[in-house]
Design a protein around this motif. Structure first.
Motif, PDB file in Angstrom:
ATOM      1  N   VAL A   1     -49.947   2.923  -1.014  1.00 30.13           N
ATOM      2  CA  VAL A   1     -50.085   2.376  -2.370  1.00 30.13           C
ATOM      3  C   VAL A   1     -51.542   2.246  -2.795  1.00 30.13           C
ATOM      4  CG1 VAL A   1     -47.885   1.162  -2.273  1.00 30.13           C
ATOM      5  CG2 VAL A   1     -49.984  -0.043  -1.581  1.00 30.13           C
TER       6      VAL A   1
ATOM      7  N   ALA B   1     -39.473   4.257  -1.325  1.00 27.83           N
ATOM      8  CA  ALA B   1     -40.716   4.666  -0.672  1.00 27.83           C
ATOM      9  C   ALA B   1     -40.515   5.820   0.308  1.00 27.83           C
ATOM     10  CB  ALA B   1     -41.342   3.473   0.039  1.00 27.83           C
TER      11      ALA B   1
ATOM     12  N   SER C   1     -46.410   2.428   5.270  1.00 31.88           N
ATOM     13  CA  SER C   1     -47.583   3.272   5.515  1.00 31.88           C
ATOM     14  C   SER C   1     -47.781   3.495   7.004  1.00 31.88           C
ATOM     15  CB  SER C   1     -48.835   2.630   4.912  1.00 31.88           C
ATOM     16  OG  SER C   1     -48.779   2.591   3.513  1.00 31.88           O
TER      17      SER C   1
ATOM     18  N   SER D   1     -45.118  -2.323   1.825  1.00 34.31           N
ATOM     19  CA  SER D   1     -45.833  -1.058   1.645  1.00 34.31           C
ATOM     20  C   SER D   1     -46.693  -0.726   2.859  1.00 34.31           C
ATOM     21  CB  SER D   1     -46.714  -1.119   0.390  1.00 34.31           C
ATOM     22  OG  SER D   1     -45.944  -1.268  -0.772  1.00 34.31           O
TER      23      SER D   1
ATOM     24  N   LEU E   1     -48.112   1.213  -7.408  1.00 37.25           N
ATOM     25  CA  LEU E   1     -46.805   0.945  -6.813  1.00 37.25           C
ATOM     26  C   LEU E   1     -45.722   1.854  -7.391  1.00 37.25           C
ATOM     27  CD1 LEU E   1     -46.922  -2.966  -6.739  1.00 37.25           C
ATOM     28  CD2 LEU E   1     -47.457  -1.366  -4.893  1.00 37.25           C
TER      29      LEU E   1
ATOM     30  N   TYR F   1     -54.750   2.589   3.355  1.00 38.45           N
ATOM     31  CA  TYR F   1     -53.969   1.347   3.398  1.00 38.45           C
ATOM     32  C   TYR F   1     -54.541   0.333   4.381  1.00 38.45           C
ATOM     33  CZ  TYR F   1     -51.767   2.872   7.794  1.00 38.45           C
ATOM     34  OH  TYR F   1     -51.535   3.253   9.093  1.00 38.45           O
TER      35      TYR F   1
ATOM     36  N   THR G   1     -36.094  -0.961  -1.589  1.00 40.78           N
ATOM     37  CA  THR G   1     -37.529  -0.744  -1.427  1.00 40.78           C
ATOM     38  C   THR G   1     -37.791   0.406  -0.467  1.00 40.78           C
ATOM     39  OG1 THR G   1     -37.804  -3.124  -1.766  1.00 40.78           O
ATOM     40  CG2 THR G   1     -39.696  -1.912  -0.907  1.00 40.78           C
TER      41      THR G   1
ATOM     42  N   ILE H   1     -42.621   2.765  -5.254  1.00 40.79           N
ATOM     43  CA  ILE H   1     -41.861   1.729  -4.568  1.00 40.79           C
ATOM     44  C   ILE H   1     -41.351   0.630  -5.496  1.00 40.79           C
ATOM     45  CG2 ILE H   1     -43.897   0.313  -3.993  1.00 40.79           C
ATOM     46  CD1 ILE H   1     -42.646  -0.181  -1.226  1.00 40.79           C
TER      47      ILE H   1
END
Length: 344
Positions: free
Chosen positions: A120, A294, A111, A107, A178, A155, A290, A181
């Motif tokens: 997230v 995202a 980001s 994540s 989350l 983040y 994943t 994702i």
């Protein structure tokens, strides 16, 4: 050769998908299983001659998905994610399970690549918007409330130590979510498990995050239909053919609120604290479930040209983006996306 086409309609949190499967063998060799997890219906399709073995593998995959839900849910009070969120600003490092550390680490990387448009730590914002969407007459947060929520997000305040598999939330009021994702991650992990159990000709649909294994019998790949517009159904859909990848579509086709005549997407821009008003829809095809999950969300918040430039830097990842412009539907594609679209 005559093929039997079976269309599986999948009403997701964002879109209606169809996976078209051409079955060159007997119907009994195609097995379909469903179970509810992460607020969605998960569907697993397995091609194999042994229904008992296929069911055992699907049950094991569903059990793993539920284990991930117990870790990653922001709805379950005692989930590992919520326990970690409760430690915000304590100055303490928390031990994290391998799955939670893995998804948080990915994540942060996403980001960074999106300039924070995927984040997230936006949990305080998503909670506020969930409440707004439940109101009979939805209202936006006032400027003071919005400023307070934005101070809790970032983040860069999610600190991770890979050596010790620990994490820290450095700012007061931080809360992790989350939702953009976790299902893609779960579908990817479930497909890995099915492969390990000897069922590579399978797919896992995590409520719209569709992770595909080897092609079904007699076919070059799985076919996933993506509708182009709810507002104008006559525009139809595009058909994507691929295998051993995840296909995810995100946008505001089904989930949005209208306030004072303005339509706001359920996908929140962490920079502004507001839902997107661009009416964009992004479909991502990637080796990584994943990433597909995202990046599909993040692309809907980006200018289309910038979005395609980003995707072109990512390995084994392509995308197509549509924007409603009055009665016109505008389209942008990454460099290799056309290879996956049938009929071109």
């Amino acid at each position: 050769m005559n093929f039997l086409y079976t269309f599986i309609s999948l009403l997701t949190a964002s879109f209606l998908f169809q996976v078209s499967v051409a079955d060159a063998r007997q119907d009994s060799e195609r097995h379909r299983f469903q179970s509810n997890h992460m607020g969605s219906v998960f569907t697993i399709v397995i091609y194999d001659g042994d229904v008992a073995a296929a069911k055992s593998a699907a049950d094991a995959a569903f059990a793993m998905i539920e284990d991930l839900n117990q870790i990653m849910s922001d709805y379950l009070p005692e989930s590992e994610l919520n326990r970690f969120s409760a430690s915000a600003s304590s100055g303490e490092w928390s031990s994290l399970s391998e799955p939670l550390f893995d998804i948080l680490q990915q994540s942060v990387q996403i980001s960074e690549s999106t300039g924070g448009l995927f984040d997230v730590t936006a949990g305080p914002l998503t909670r506020a918007w969930r409440m707004a969407r439940m109101m009979p007459e939805p209202q936006l947060p006032d400027s003071l409330e919005l400023a307070g929520l934005l101070q809790q997000i970032g983040y860069r305040n999610l600190l991770l130590n890979e050596k010790d598999k620990v994490g820290q939330l450095a700012a007061e009021g931080m809360r992790l979510d989350l939702g953009g994702i976790a299902k893609g991650y779960a579908a990817e992990m479930a497909m890995h498990l099915l492969r390990e159990k000897g069922f590579p000709v399978s797919f896992v649909d995590a409520g719209g995050d569709i992770t595909l294994g080897d092609p079904p019998p007699g076919r070059n790949g799985w076919e996933v239909a993506v509708p182009l517009s709810k507002r104008n159904p006559e525009l139809g859909y595009i058909m994507i053919q691929t295998s051993n990848r995840t296909v995810t579509t995100s946008g505001d086709m089904f989930q949005y609120i209208t306030v004072n005549g303005v339509r706001y997407s359920h996908i929140i821009n962490p920079h502004t604290g507001l839902g997107s008003t661009a009416q964009q829809q992004a479909t991502v095809v990637s080796r990584s479930g994943t990433w597909a999950d995202a990046y599909a969300s993040a692309l809907t918040l980006m200018e289309p040209e910038e979005a395609m430039e980003l995707i072109d830097t990512l390995p084994d990842t392509e995308a197509i983006l549509f924007r409603n412009n009055g009665d016109e539907l505008l389209e942008w594609r990454s460099a290799g996306m056309s290879l996956f679209i049938l009929g071109e």
